[in-house]
Design an enzyme around this catalytic site. Sequence first.
Site, PDB file in Angstrom:
ATOM      1  N   GLU A  75      99.454  -4.391  75.144  1.00  0.00           N
ATOM      2  CA  GLU A  75      99.603  -3.482  75.976  1.00  0.00           C
ATOM      3  C   GLU A  75      98.765  -2.414  76.328  1.00  0.00           C
ATOM      4  OE1 GLU A  75     101.550  -3.502  78.578  1.00  0.00           O
ATOM      5  OE2 GLU A  75     101.887  -1.380  79.251  1.00  0.00           O
ATOM      6  N   ARG A 114     103.200  -0.251  96.379  1.00  0.00           N
ATOM      7  CA  ARG A 114     103.482  -1.684  96.128  1.00  0.00           C
ATOM      8  C   ARG A 114     102.499  -2.566  96.176  1.00  0.00           C
ATOM      9  NH1 ARG A 114     108.653  -2.787  96.727  1.00  0.00           N
ATOM     10  NH2 ARG A 114     108.342  -5.053  97.841  1.00  0.00           N
ATOM     11  N   LYS A 123      96.636  -2.038  80.110  1.00  0.00           N
ATOM     12  CA  LYS A 123      96.595  -0.931  80.781  1.00  0.00           C
ATOM     13  C   LYS A 123      95.250  -0.531  80.816  1.00  0.00           C
ATOM     14  CE  LYS A 123      99.683  -0.042  81.846  1.00  0.00           C
ATOM     15  NZ  LYS A 123     100.853  -0.953  81.385  1.00  0.00           N
ATOM     16  N   GLU A 155      93.681  -3.022  83.760  1.00  0.00           N
ATOM     17  CA  GLU A 155      94.403  -3.029  85.093  1.00  0.00           C
ATOM     18  C   GLU A 155      93.713  -1.891  85.981  1.00  0.00           C
ATOM     19  OE1 GLU A 155      98.765  -3.047  85.317  1.00  0.00           O
ATOM     20  OE2 GLU A 155      98.564  -2.091  83.597  1.00  0.00           O
ATOM     21  N   ASN A 207     108.080  -9.147 104.334  1.00  0.00           N
ATOM     22  CA  ASN A 207     107.480  -9.223 103.180  1.00  0.00           C
ATOM     23  C   ASN A 207     107.890 -10.620 102.584  1.00  0.00           C
ATOM     24  OD1 ASN A 207     106.989  -8.598 100.372  1.00  0.00           O
ATOM     25  ND2 ASN A 207     108.896  -7.622 100.072  1.00  0.00           N
ATOM     26  N   GLY A 208     107.284 -11.194 102.045  1.00  0.00           N
ATOM     27  CA  GLY A 208     107.573 -12.485 101.341  1.00  0.00           C
ATOM     28  C   GLY A 208     106.332 -13.491 101.767  1.00  0.00           C
ATOM     29  N   TRP A 233     100.158  -6.602 102.170  1.00  0.00           N
ATOM     30  CA  TRP A 233      99.185  -7.387 100.875  1.00  0.00           C
ATOM     31  C   TRP A 233      98.911  -8.593 101.216  1.00  0.00           C
ATOM     32  CZ3 TRP A 233      99.712 -10.784  96.667  1.00  0.00           C
ATOM     33  CH2 TRP A 233      98.909 -10.368  95.628  1.00  0.00           C
ATOM     34  N   HIS A 247      89.528 -16.017  63.489  1.00  0.00           N
ATOM     35  CA  HIS A 247      89.733 -17.139  64.058  1.00  0.00           C
ATOM     36  C   HIS A 247      89.110 -17.641  65.314  1.00  0.00           C
ATOM     37  CE1 HIS A 247      92.240 -17.818  60.486  1.00  0.00           C
ATOM     38  NE2 HIS A 247      93.024 -16.723  60.912  1.00  0.00           N
ATOM     39  N   CYS A 269     103.944  -6.691  99.995  1.00  0.00           N
ATOM     40  CA  CYS A 269     104.035  -6.087 101.258  1.00  0.00           C
ATOM     41  C   CYS A 269     105.307  -5.191 101.005  1.00  0.00           C
ATOM     42  CB  CYS A 269     104.448  -6.994 102.441  1.00  0.00           C
ATOM     43  SG  CYS A 269     103.159  -8.097 102.497  1.00  0.00           S
ATOM     44  N   LYS A 321     102.977  -3.265  92.783  1.00  0.00           N
ATOM     45  CA  LYS A 321     103.718  -2.882  91.579  1.00  0.00           C
ATOM     46  C   LYS A 321     105.127  -3.981  91.630  1.00  0.00           C
ATOM     47  CE  LYS A 321     105.742   0.396  89.285  1.00  0.00           C
ATOM     48  NZ  LYS A 321     105.000   0.372  87.959  1.00  0.00           N
TER      49      LYS A 321
END
Length: 594
Positions: free
Chosen positions: A466, A30, A470, A473, A102-103, A76, A489, A2, A589
């Site tokens: 990485e 965000r 990328k 996501e 927010n939280g 969010w 393996h 949020c 974010k």
Amino acid sequence: MCGIVGCILKDNDEDVAPILFDCISKLEYRGYDSIGLATYDGNIHVKKDKGKIDEVNQKLDLPNMPGDFGIAHVRWATHGDPSKLNSHPQLDEENTIAVVHNGIIENNTKIKADLIAEGHTFKSDTDTEVIPHLIQKFMDEGFDLEHAVRKTIEILEGAYAIAAISSREPDKIVATRKDSPLIIGLGEDGYYLASDSPAILKYAKDIIYPEKGEIIILDKSGVVVHDEFDNPINKEVDTINWTPEMAEKEGYDHFMIKEINEQATAVRNTLTQRDNIQKIIDDLDDVSRVCFVACGTSYHASLTGKYLLESLAGIPTDVILASEFKYSAKTLKEDTLVIFISQSGETADSLKALDVANQTSKTLGIVNVAGSSITRRAQYVIQTQAGPEIGVAATKTYVSQLTAIYMFSALMAENEELLDELDKVPDFIDEVLMDVESIKSMSKRYNYAKDFFYLGRGYVYPTALEGALKLKEISYIHGEGYAAGELKHGPLALIDEGIPVVIVIPPGESHKKTMSNLEEVKSRGAHILAFGADNDYELKNKSEDVFCINSEVSEIISPLVYIVPLQLLSYYVTIGKGFDPDKPRNLAKCVTVE
Ligand code: F6R
């Protein structure tokens, strides 16, 4: 996660809603599913709903609300589905108090049960709704808004940045925070609050950073801060050196591609931190072990740090996921240096780990956002100089983190040769960016794929991880990164006819063995996309697709350069599939919950 904003204008005749709308739109990055605003002009007015900002705005005309102060929110969802009722602002029973948050309020179930027993009725499924109800209860008992907020946070457990307005005590916004980000902006035309600086860059450059438990009162005459014991305090005012343009697309289709293109500058600017890093090293004195702590992309940057510090400076180095820190970091000592890597500086898992590490060890934050919580809680700070990163997928902050880690390692090892090599990295990155058309056409050949593998060895093993992150996501294609030697393996069983395998293969010590791994997957039908040196003719012969990088990019600095075409590949595959790379589903974010 949020985002919240608030604003009170000095001029009574100007409406605040257009400004609130502009500010909250800047926090879209965000990650969110709903938007809402509350303003006041004799009554509290609320407009809110689930959906993208543009959709909700078309329906509700959000900037068109009366009043010269108010609050706004992008949600969010954590407690309760995305819906109009669950959107913020949340209100008390009498619509006299509006709150954005927010939280997460961890003890909301118990608070709700207690308030229901006292006769309160709740409308939403959110954890946040208990906050306006508690404020209502305390205002009913005779407390003013400020002290009702103070009484409320005595009860709340969890993480929060809160802003509240009330028609019972108008012309002010009361805000507070614990473990969620909040900044206060002192502008020419008014006073602002926000979860992050891009929201208010256009309106305020002078910033106050509130600490846990402080209560901030914004009214038309200014901003007053009270500490947790209710004493008025003077806060230091910092000036942000980011410009509003830095947080705009400036002609690019997406923030992500703009930020990929800004990477040479980000590296150049971060290289200016050398003196600061040297000072930290001089001050650190005796470090016998290093432990990196981070999440996601920042974790991948940390893995490169392990390779560098161990091979260059001979310092034993661990890398721990921040969310695993409390289960795994049991042997920290006074002479352990714990390095926290984070672009946002607000990641909840990293902050929790930092508080623990601070009790035993030396702590250093490598962080992009000035004034963020990690910069204030770590004992030492290296500020990466990427500028604001708006795309959810980290790109320029990653290469900036790597740059800071390279400088730190080279200075620890007194390796001037590596420091000189780092100066060449921006030009190498620009060379890759000039060849974007090759990546664009390569991406078109792989839109069909459901799975990708990424292989790298040694310094570029984290690069493979990485690259795969990328891809998954933003394009929602399954991508797995592996150490090239690890494939046989187990995962080799998954290699099938036509499956794309990205091989990251710079020249150097690891080259020969990675070439053997290439043969292993190729002989099982894999389709090879290789990223290697422009004079690597063997590689060109053996791969269906090759992207060439200047052969002067040595193995040791290759992570800083080879990641760039992998970012571009993810970006163009995503565009080909018609997804928005800036706002991947389900992601945020700044991850302010554990
Ligand atoms: C991926 C990405 C995330 C972050 C992770 C940690 O592109 O951005 O994996 O790296 O959430 O965030 P910070 O670096 O802000 O601590």
